[in-house]
Scaffold this motif. Sequence first.
Motif, PDB file in Angstrom:
ATOM      1  N   TYR A 283       0.946  -1.237   0.144  1.00  0.00           N
ATOM      2  CA  TYR A 283      -0.031  -0.035   0.047  1.00  0.00           C
ATOM      3  C   TYR A 283       0.953   1.246   0.174  1.00  0.00           C
ATOM      4  CZ  TYR A 283      -3.465  -3.219   1.217  1.00  0.00           C
ATOM      5  OH  TYR A 283      -4.459  -4.336   0.994  1.00  0.00           O
ATOM      6  N   GLY A 284       0.327   2.283  -0.658  1.00  0.00           N
ATOM      7  CA  GLY A 284       1.083   3.523  -0.436  1.00  0.00           C
ATOM      8  C   GLY A 284       1.882   3.572  -1.987  1.00  0.00           C
ATOM      9  N   ARG A 285       2.607   4.746  -2.060  1.00  0.00           N
ATOM     10  CA  ARG A 285       3.558   4.796  -3.189  1.00  0.00           C
ATOM     11  C   ARG A 285       4.844   5.180  -2.601  1.00  0.00           C
ATOM     12  NH1 ARG A 285      -0.832   8.247  -5.532  1.00  0.00           N
ATOM     13  NH2 ARG A 285      -2.006   6.990  -7.100  1.00  0.00           N
ATOM     14  N   ARG A 286       5.657   4.100  -2.298  1.00  0.00           N
ATOM     15  CA  ARG A 286       6.925   4.658  -1.774  1.00  0.00           C
ATOM     16  C   ARG A 286       7.948   5.038  -2.648  1.00  0.00           C
ATOM     17  NH1 ARG A 286       9.098  -1.105  -1.196  1.00  0.00           N
ATOM     18  NH2 ARG A 286       9.725  -0.639  -3.569  1.00  0.00           N
ATOM     19  N   PRO A 287       8.566   6.236  -2.068  1.00  0.00           N
ATOM     20  CA  PRO A 287       9.580   6.915  -2.587  1.00  0.00           C
ATOM     21  C   PRO A 287      10.935   6.497  -2.967  1.00  0.00           C
ATOM     22  CG  PRO A 287       9.486   7.848  -0.393  1.00  0.00           C
ATOM     23  CD  PRO A 287       8.248   6.616  -0.725  1.00  0.00           C
ATOM     24  N   THR A 288      10.977   5.006  -2.771  1.00  0.00           N
ATOM     25  CA  THR A 288      12.381   4.566  -2.908  1.00  0.00           C
ATOM     26  C   THR A 288      12.316   2.945  -3.223  1.00  0.00           C
ATOM     27  OG1 THR A 288      14.716   4.418  -2.178  1.00  0.00           O
ATOM     28  CG2 THR A 288      13.005   3.979  -0.684  1.00  0.00           C
ATOM     29  N   GLN A 289      13.467   2.437  -3.513  1.00  0.00           N
ATOM     30  CA  GLN A 289      13.430   0.896  -3.859  1.00  0.00           C
ATOM     31  C   GLN A 289      14.801   0.301  -3.446  1.00  0.00           C
ATOM     32  OE1 GLN A 289      13.106   0.634  -8.214  1.00  0.00           O
ATOM     33  NE2 GLN A 289      14.578   2.071  -8.656  1.00  0.00           N
TER      34      GLN A 289
END
Length: 483
Positions: A283-289
């Motif tokens: 869930y959410g749009r995490r800003p890193t990977q």
Amino acid sequence: MPQDSNKININSGGVQQNTYDAIVIGSGISGGKSLLWARQTQRWSKFDFEGPARDGYAVDWPIRYSDLAPWYSHVEKFAGISGNYDGLETLPDSEFLPAWEMNCVEKDIAQKINAAYKDRNVVQGRCAHLTKPNPIHIQQGRNQCQARSLCERGCPFGGYFSSNASTIPWALKTGNLTVQPESTVHSVIYDDKLNKAVGVRVINTNTPPDGRAGKQATEYFAKIIFVNAACFNTNLILLNSVSNRFPNGFGNDNGLLGKYVAFHNYRGTVSASYDGPMDKYYYGRRPTQPMMPNFRNVYKQEMDFLRGYMCFYGAGLNEEIGGAYKDALTEAGNWHVSMMMQGETIPKETNHVDLSKDKKDEWDIPQLVFDVDYDDNDIKLMNDFLTQASDMLDKAGCKNIQQHDSKQAPGLDIHEMGGVRMGKDPNTSMLNAYNQFHNCKNVFVTDGACMTSTSTQNPSLTFMALTARAANYAVEELKKGNV
């Protein structure tokens, strides 16, 4: 840092003059690239600062990691960096806020890669987002990142670090900052009698033109000048700053201004599918990977190419709508994986920028001409990434692995650096260990133009640390009367 008591306004031939303690030339718009950057923030390691001296692909850095480490900490605490304490020699830890979490498939892949290779370490990405704001961030007027991943629109929460959300309002509170928007810097002004730079010439972009020379010009004067217009614009301004002392561009006694440009290579990507759990989601749009620091040519030269590359990857569910979405829910193996490279390019004299001899913009400033290309080293490095990434994803249990070379031109890559590089020797570099021009001590460059080499890590955090260090040094030198 204006001194209002010393501020003068003189109209002479339509040119207004103003005097300050220091002038900082920023990039493009207020906030510059900090409004649009990808916000990935890793410290460089000792290997990045030692590498050029070891294998001779660029001049030696005049500083080492230990010189910059306290300044990394300084800017990290203020900006807010999320990440884990991983204890890696190739990727030093920062002053961290809590890290974002990998999803279930990313965790599986990370565990399998880490188990399969002794020299490779997958860790969660580090980024300038407030996962848990500290008091210093609340004082700046910022708040927690909402994982909307709409950062390119500007963040109303100040959840990611930008000059507009953080440093500019903080500096305005001091009463010692004057912001001059709608201005294009034409050149740095050098006084031959005083043997130093005295100010900058600026074109007001809102003045109605009266022919090409009709734009209003303003000259601002200061004791210290920071030229931080972003790498290529900094090169442009300095190349356009000619005087009797510097007829070939500011500080350009050795003819190296605009040369040894480098960047990060993103041509290689590898995609795959993964038969992951279909009963789990994220869930959410995490800003890193997740990411992996460089493992090539770290301790010694061992490959048939110089330097190396970082890897980034991410996993997600294939997203459909309507009937396709309903059908997808009944099928296994809907997870997709993508891995990309961030490769170091080697600074070369043939990779350079210069001013056009016949093309000018609407403010009568020469346009910048680029002569930059990949070479055999870049292709060998990319091919190694494609092979190794495919092998890693295979060992992690991925399927349908496909390699991709975008064959894109260098101008479509990012993290441009060089042209005004730091170094120990004035014959082979433009700037000293404190980002001062060797031959003009009151002018500093701390953006991408100053970089001696590119590392494989993202450079923005290093730009910030260099800037904080140089600014502190400049203030101390100003107090001593040395600049």
